[in-house]
Design a protein around this motif. Structure first.
Motif, PDB file in Angstrom:
ATOM      1  N   ILE A   1       0.862  -1.174   0.000  1.00  0.00           N
ATOM      2  CA  ILE A   1       0.000   0.000   0.000  1.00  0.00           C
ATOM      3  C   ILE A   1       0.906   1.234   0.000  1.00  0.00           C
ATOM      4  O   ILE A   1       1.909   1.268   0.704  1.00  0.00           O
ATOM      5  N   ASP A   2       0.584   2.205  -0.802  1.00  0.00           N
ATOM      6  CA  ASP A   2       1.411   3.405  -0.847  1.00  0.00           C
ATOM      7  C   ASP A   2       1.041   4.370   0.280  1.00  0.00           C
ATOM      8  O   ASP A   2       0.040   4.185   0.983  1.00  0.00           O
ATOM      9  N   ALA A   3       1.858   5.388   0.467  1.00  0.00           N
ATOM     10  CA  ALA A   3       1.675   6.312   1.588  1.00  0.00           C
ATOM     11  C   ALA A   3       0.311   6.988   1.564  1.00  0.00           C
ATOM     12  O   ALA A   3      -0.332   7.121   2.608  1.00  0.00           O
ATOM     13  N   GLY A   4      -0.155   7.397   0.392  1.00  0.00           N
ATOM     14  CA  GLY A   4      -1.458   8.058   0.308  1.00  0.00           C
ATOM     15  C   GLY A   4      -2.595   7.159   0.750  1.00  0.00           C
ATOM     16  O   GLY A   4      -3.492   7.589   1.481  1.00  0.00           O
ATOM     17  N   ASN A   5      -2.569   5.926   0.316  1.00  0.00           N
ATOM     18  CA  ASN A   5      -3.618   4.992   0.725  1.00  0.00           C
ATOM     19  C   ASN A   5      -3.477   4.578   2.186  1.00  0.00           C
ATOM     20  O   ASN A   5      -4.479   4.366   2.866  1.00  0.00           O
ATOM     21  N   LEU A   6      -2.247   4.444   2.663  1.00  0.00           N
ATOM     22  CA  LEU A   6      -2.053   4.109   4.076  1.00  0.00           C
ATOM     23  C   LEU A   6      -2.609   5.215   4.962  1.00  0.00           C
ATOM     24  O   LEU A   6      -3.284   4.950   5.950  1.00  0.00           O
ATOM     25  N   ALA A   7      -2.336   6.457   4.603  1.00  0.00           N
ATOM     26  CA  ALA A   7      -2.819   7.588   5.403  1.00  0.00           C
ATOM     27  C   ALA A   7      -4.341   7.583   5.510  1.00  0.00           C
ATOM     28  O   ALA A   7      -4.902   8.001   6.519  1.00  0.00           O
ATOM     29  N   ALA A   8      -5.012   7.093   4.481  1.00  0.00           N
ATOM     30  CA  ALA A   8      -6.480   7.085   4.450  1.00  0.00           C
ATOM     31  C   ALA A   8      -7.085   5.732   4.834  1.00  0.00           C
ATOM     32  O   ALA A   8      -8.308   5.580   4.780  1.00  0.00           O
ATOM     33  N   PHE A   9      -6.255   4.757   5.226  1.00  0.00           N
ATOM     34  CA  PHE A   9      -6.752   3.417   5.531  1.00  0.00           C
ATOM     35  C   PHE A   9      -7.790   3.488   6.649  1.00  0.00           C
ATOM     36  O   PHE A   9      -7.502   3.952   7.753  1.00  0.00           O
ATOM     37  N   PRO A  10      -9.015   3.036   6.384  1.00  0.00           N
ATOM     38  CA  PRO A  10     -10.092   3.208   7.365  1.00  0.00           C
ATOM     39  C   PRO A  10     -10.006   2.201   8.514  1.00  0.00           C
ATOM     40  O   PRO A  10      -9.426   1.124   8.380  1.00  0.00           O
ATOM     41  N   VAL A  11     -10.604   2.585   9.620  1.00  0.00           N
ATOM     42  CA  VAL A  11     -10.755   1.662  10.745  1.00  0.00           C
ATOM     43  C   VAL A  11     -11.789   0.618  10.327  1.00  0.00           C
ATOM     44  O   VAL A  11     -12.892   0.970   9.901  1.00  0.00           O
ATOM     45  N   LEU A  12     -11.416  -0.647  10.419  1.00  0.00           N
ATOM     46  CA  LEU A  12     -12.282  -1.725   9.973  1.00  0.00           C
ATOM     47  C   LEU A  12     -12.956  -2.406  11.159  1.00  0.00           C
ATOM     48  O   LEU A  12     -12.304  -2.658  12.177  1.00  0.00           O
ATOM     49  N   PRO A  13     -14.240  -2.713  11.026  1.00  0.00           N
ATOM     50  CA  PRO A  13     -14.932  -3.391  12.123  1.00  0.00           C
ATOM     51  C   PRO A  13     -14.341  -4.787  12.350  1.00  0.00           C
ATOM     52  O   PRO A  13     -13.927  -5.460  11.409  1.00  0.00           O
ATOM     53  N   GLY A  14     -14.278  -5.170  13.608  1.00  0.00           N
ATOM     54  CA  GLY A  14     -13.806  -6.505  13.955  1.00  0.00           C
ATOM     55  C   GLY A  14     -12.302  -6.627  14.082  1.00  0.00           C
ATOM     56  O   GLY A  14     -11.799  -7.660  14.505  1.00  0.00           O
ATOM     57  N   ILE A  15     -11.557  -5.590  13.718  1.00  0.00           N
ATOM     58  CA  ILE A  15     -10.103  -5.607  13.844  1.00  0.00           C
ATOM     59  C   ILE A  15      -9.741  -4.814  15.098  1.00  0.00           C
ATOM     60  O   ILE A  15     -10.045  -3.626  15.199  1.00  0.00           O
ATOM     61  N   ALA A  27       7.496  10.506   3.912  1.00  0.00           N
ATOM     62  CA  ALA A  27       6.128  10.212   3.472  1.00  0.00           C
ATOM     63  C   ALA A  27       5.582   8.962   4.169  1.00  0.00           C
ATOM     64  O   ALA A  27       4.431   8.949   4.614  1.00  0.00           O
ATOM     65  N   GLY A  28       6.391   7.939   4.278  1.00  0.00           N
ATOM     66  CA  GLY A  28       5.956   6.713   4.931  1.00  0.00           C
ATOM     67  C   GLY A  28       5.640   6.913   6.401  1.00  0.00           C
ATOM     68  O   GLY A  28       4.645   6.399   6.915  1.00  0.00           O
ATOM     69  N   MET A  29       6.481   7.672   7.081  1.00  0.00           N
ATOM     70  CA  MET A  29       6.262   7.916   8.502  1.00  0.00           C
ATOM     71  C   MET A  29       5.027   8.796   8.743  1.00  0.00           C
ATOM     72  O   MET A  29       4.246   8.530   9.654  1.00  0.00           O
ATOM     73  N   ARG A  30       4.839   9.816   7.916  1.00  0.00           N
ATOM     74  CA  ARG A  30       3.641  10.672   8.068  1.00  0.00           C
ATOM     75  C   ARG A  30       2.372   9.854   7.848  1.00  0.00           C
ATOM     76  O   ARG A  30       1.397   9.992   8.589  1.00  0.00           O
ATOM     77  N   ALA A  31       2.386   9.019   6.829  1.00  0.00           N
ATOM     78  CA  ALA A  31       1.210   8.195   6.534  1.00  0.00           C
ATOM     79  C   ALA A  31       0.941   7.202   7.662  1.00  0.00           C
ATOM     80  O   ALA A  31      -0.208   7.025   8.075  1.00  0.00           O
ATOM     81  N   ALA A  32       1.982   6.569   8.154  1.00  0.00           N
ATOM     82  CA  ALA A  32       1.821   5.609   9.246  1.00  0.00           C
ATOM     83  C   ALA A  32       1.276   6.295  10.495  1.00  0.00           C
ATOM     84  O   ALA A  32       0.389   5.761  11.175  1.00  0.00           O
ATOM     85  N   GLU A  33       1.788   7.461  10.800  1.00  0.00           N
ATOM     86  CA  GLU A  33       1.324   8.183  11.988  1.00  0.00           C
ATOM     87  C   GLU A  33      -0.125   8.634  11.844  1.00  0.00           C
ATOM     88  O   GLU A  33      -0.894   8.580  12.803  1.00  0.00           O
ATOM     89  N   ALA A  34      -0.527   9.076  10.647  1.00  0.00           N
ATOM     90  CA  ALA A  34      -1.927   9.476  10.422  1.00  0.00           C
ATOM     91  C   ALA A  34      -2.858   8.282  10.587  1.00  0.00           C
ATOM     92  O   ALA A  34      -3.901   8.381  11.236  1.00  0.00           O
ATOM     93  N   CYS A  35      -2.481   7.161  10.014  1.00  0.00           N
ATOM     94  CA  CYS A  35      -3.288   5.946  10.130  1.00  0.00           C
ATOM     95  C   CYS A  35      -3.354   5.491  11.589  1.00  0.00           C
ATOM     96  O   CYS A  35      -4.425   5.179  12.103  1.00  0.00           O
ATOM     97  N   ALA A  36      -2.204   5.474  12.249  1.00  0.00           N
ATOM     98  CA  ALA A  36      -2.144   5.030  13.644  1.00  0.00           C
ATOM     99  C   ALA A  36      -3.006   5.915  14.545  1.00  0.00           C
ATOM    100  O   ALA A  36      -3.709   5.411  15.433  1.00  0.00           O
ATOM    101  N   LEU A  37      -2.971   7.211  14.327  1.00  0.00           N
ATOM    102  CA  LEU A  37      -3.778   8.129  15.135  1.00  0.00           C
ATOM    103  C   LEU A  37      -5.267   7.839  14.976  1.00  0.00           C
ATOM    104  O   LEU A  37      -6.017   7.791  15.953  1.00  0.00           O
TER     105      LEU A  37
END
Length: 67
Positions: A1-15, A27-37
Motif C-alpha cells: 500500500i502506498d503512503a497516500g492509501n495508508l494515510a487514508a486506511f479506514p478503521v475496519l470493524p472486527g479488527i 512520506a511513509g512515517m507521516r502516513a503511518a502516523e496518520a493511520c495510527a492516530l
C-alpha cells in the motif's frame, strides 16, 4: 500500500489491533502516523515498525534476504 492509501486506511470493524510496516522515509512515517492516530482514536491497539535505516522499506530487506 502506498503512503497516500495508508494515510487514508479506514478503521475496519472486527479488527482490534493493527501492525503498520512503514517505509523509513518522511512520506511513509507521516502516513503511518496518520493511520495510527485514526485507529488509536477509535480505541484500537496500533504498532508501527520501520526498517533500521532511513530511506529503506521492507521490500529492500526482503530482496536482500532472498539474494
Amino acid at each position: 500500500i502506498d503512503a497516500g492509501n495508508l494515510a487514508a486506511f479506514p478503521v475496519l470493524p472486527g479488527i482490534e489491533s493493527l501492525l503498520i510496516a512503514a517505509d523509513h522515509d518522511d512520506a511513509g512515517m507521516r502516513a503511518a502516523e496518520a493511520c495510527a492516530l485514526r485507529w488509536h482514536s477509535a480505541g484500537r491497539e496500533v504498532s508501527i515498525i520501520v526498517p533500521d535505516r532511513q530511506g529503506r522499506d521492507f521490500n529492500d530487506i526482503a530482496t536482500e534476504e532472498a539474494a
